[in-house]
Design an enzyme around this catalytic site. Structure first.
Site, short mmCIF file in Angstrom:
data_model
loop_
_atom_site.label_atom_id
_atom_site.label_comp_id
_atom_site.label_asym_id
_atom_site.label_seq_id
_atom_site.Cartn_x
_atom_site.Cartn_y
_atom_site.Cartn_z
N ASN A 11 0.87 -1.18 0.00
CA ASN A 11 0.00 0.00 0.00
C ASN A 11 0.91 1.23 0.00
O ASN A 11 1.49 1.58 1.02
CB ASN A 11 -0.89 -0.03 1.25
CG ASN A 11 -1.76 1.22 1.35
OD1 ASN A 11 -1.81 2.03 0.43
ND2 ASN A 11 -2.45 1.37 2.48
N TRP A 12 1.01 1.85 -1.16
CA TRP A 12 1.92 3.00 -1.28
C TRP A 12 1.35 4.25 -0.61
O TRP A 12 2.05 5.25 -0.47
CB TRP A 12 2.19 3.33 -2.75
CG TRP A 12 3.05 2.34 -3.47
CD1 TRP A 12 3.52 1.14 -2.98
CD2 TRP A 12 3.53 2.44 -4.81
NE1 TRP A 12 4.28 0.50 -3.94
CE2 TRP A 12 4.30 1.29 -5.08
CE3 TRP A 12 3.40 3.40 -5.82
CZ2 TRP A 12 4.92 1.07 -6.31
CZ3 TRP A 12 4.01 3.17 -7.04
CH2 TRP A 12 4.77 2.03 -7.28
N LYS A 13 0.06 4.21 -0.26
CA LYS A 13 -0.61 5.39 0.31
C LYS A 13 -0.38 6.59 -0.63
O LYS A 13 -0.35 6.40 -1.84
CB LYS A 13 -0.12 5.65 1.74
CG LYS A 13 -0.26 4.38 2.61
CD LYS A 13 -0.10 4.61 4.08
CE LYS A 13 -0.30 3.29 4.83
NZ LYS A 13 -0.25 3.42 6.27
N GLU B 92 -5.44 -4.61 10.77
CA GLU B 92 -4.39 -3.59 10.95
C GLU B 92 -4.69 -2.80 12.22
O GLU B 92 -5.48 -1.85 12.20
CB GLU B 92 -4.39 -2.62 9.76
CG GLU B 92 -4.02 -3.25 8.45
CD GLU B 92 -3.43 -2.20 7.49
OE1 GLU B 92 -2.29 -2.39 7.07
OE2 GLU B 92 -4.10 -1.21 7.19
N HIS C 281 -9.63 1.29 4.90
CA HIS C 281 -8.36 1.52 5.62
C HIS C 281 -8.61 2.50 6.76
O HIS C 281 -9.41 3.43 6.63
CB HIS C 281 -7.30 2.06 4.65
CG HIS C 281 -5.94 2.02 5.24
ND1 HIS C 281 -5.50 2.95 6.15
CD2 HIS C 281 -4.91 1.14 5.07
CE1 HIS C 281 -4.26 2.63 6.53
NE2 HIS C 281 -3.89 1.54 5.89
N GLU D 185 -7.02 4.93 7.74
CA GLU D 185 -6.77 6.34 7.37
C GLU D 185 -7.98 6.92 6.64
O GLU D 185 -8.27 8.11 6.75
CB GLU D 185 -5.48 6.43 6.53
CG GLU D 185 -4.26 6.19 7.41
CD GLU D 185 -3.06 5.57 6.72
OE1 GLU D 185 -3.02 5.52 5.48
OE2 GLU D 185 -2.15 5.11 7.45
N GLY E 85 2.93 -0.96 4.34
CA GLY E 85 2.95 0.45 3.97
C GLY E 85 4.37 0.91 3.69
O GLY E 85 4.93 0.65 2.62
#
Ligand code: 13P
Length: 235
Positions: free
Chosen positions: A8-10, A161, A93, A95, A220
């Protein structure tokens, strides 16, 4: 069974970064032990898809909208993600739950939209530190799961997570992970992959991946460097 390693590169990466990061991974991915999913930001999906076209890597997105189309400025539909070459999408997610106020009902709708477009949703669940310290971690996570998981649950992947382990360098302990994954397994049954995410790195990946009911990891920060990510893939 192969472990699923999801990057997950965000909100990181550029077109040049995508080329530089993926080239050695495609070249040197030697492990028969793992299946890889790369989730770049939306604007990089097309470039990543072209680079990964003849490789064994899979493409994923970091979110999708729950409606098929319409006046939703800034959002992206699951059908468009499919057209861009995605076979996975991360939904829920922490976030997004935090910064975009996403709730379990919305996350379930996103997972259904993904499934309707033949995309596997990776449904994220996990407790914050306050909840863990109050002894409510398991009940909170199982409630999230029961409210997020669509009827056709066999088409889904679950990612546990714990929020306090994300980006902190402090991964959950093996006991924490084993306990929660067992609870999740008891709830979802067999045949559904359960991933762990939260400060997975080249040092701890191998031991995390041997814990019962851990079918893969969601990575991440450590997915943003080819060397480190290759070490995780070849755990
Ligand atoms: P880190 O690996 O940077 O802790 O992030 C985990 C995560 O949020 C993956 O989705």
């Amino acid at each position: 069974m192969k472990k699923l390693i999801v990057a997950n590169w965000k909100m990181n990466g550029t077109a040049i970064f995508t080329q530089k990061l993926l080239a050695p991974i495609i070249d040197k991915k030697t492990s028969p032990l793992s299946e890889i999913v790369i989730c770049p930001p939306f604007p990089l999906l097309h470039a990543a898809h072209n680079i990964m076209r003849d490789s064994q890597l899979h493409l994923g997105a970091q979110d999708c909208h729950h409606e098929p189309s319409g006046a939703f400025t800034g959002n992206v539909s699951a059908s468009l993600l499919k057209e861009m070459g995605c076979s996975f999408v991360i939904v829920g997610h922490s976030e997004r739950r935090l910064h975009h106020h996403e709730n379990n009902a919305l996350i379930k709708a996103k997972a259904i939209a993904a499934i309707n477009n033949n995309i596997t949703p990776i449904i994220c669940i996990g407790e914050n530190l306050e909840v863990r310290n109050s002894g409510q971690a398991i009940s909170t996570v199982i409630k999230q799961l029961s409210e997020c998981l669509p009827e056709s649950k066999s088409s889904c992947i679950i990612a546990y997570e714990p929020i306090w382990a994300i980006g902190t360098g402090m991964s959950a302990t093996e006991d924490n992970i084993a306990e929660m994954h067992k609870e999740i397994r008891d709830f979802v049954g067999t045949g559904i992959k359960i991933l762990y995410g939260g400060s997975v790195n080249a040092k701890n990946a191998a031991s995390i991946l041997t814990i019962d009911n851990v079918d893969g990891v969601l990575v991440g920060g450590a997915s943003l460097q080819a060397d480190t990510f290759l070490e995780i893939i070849n755990y």
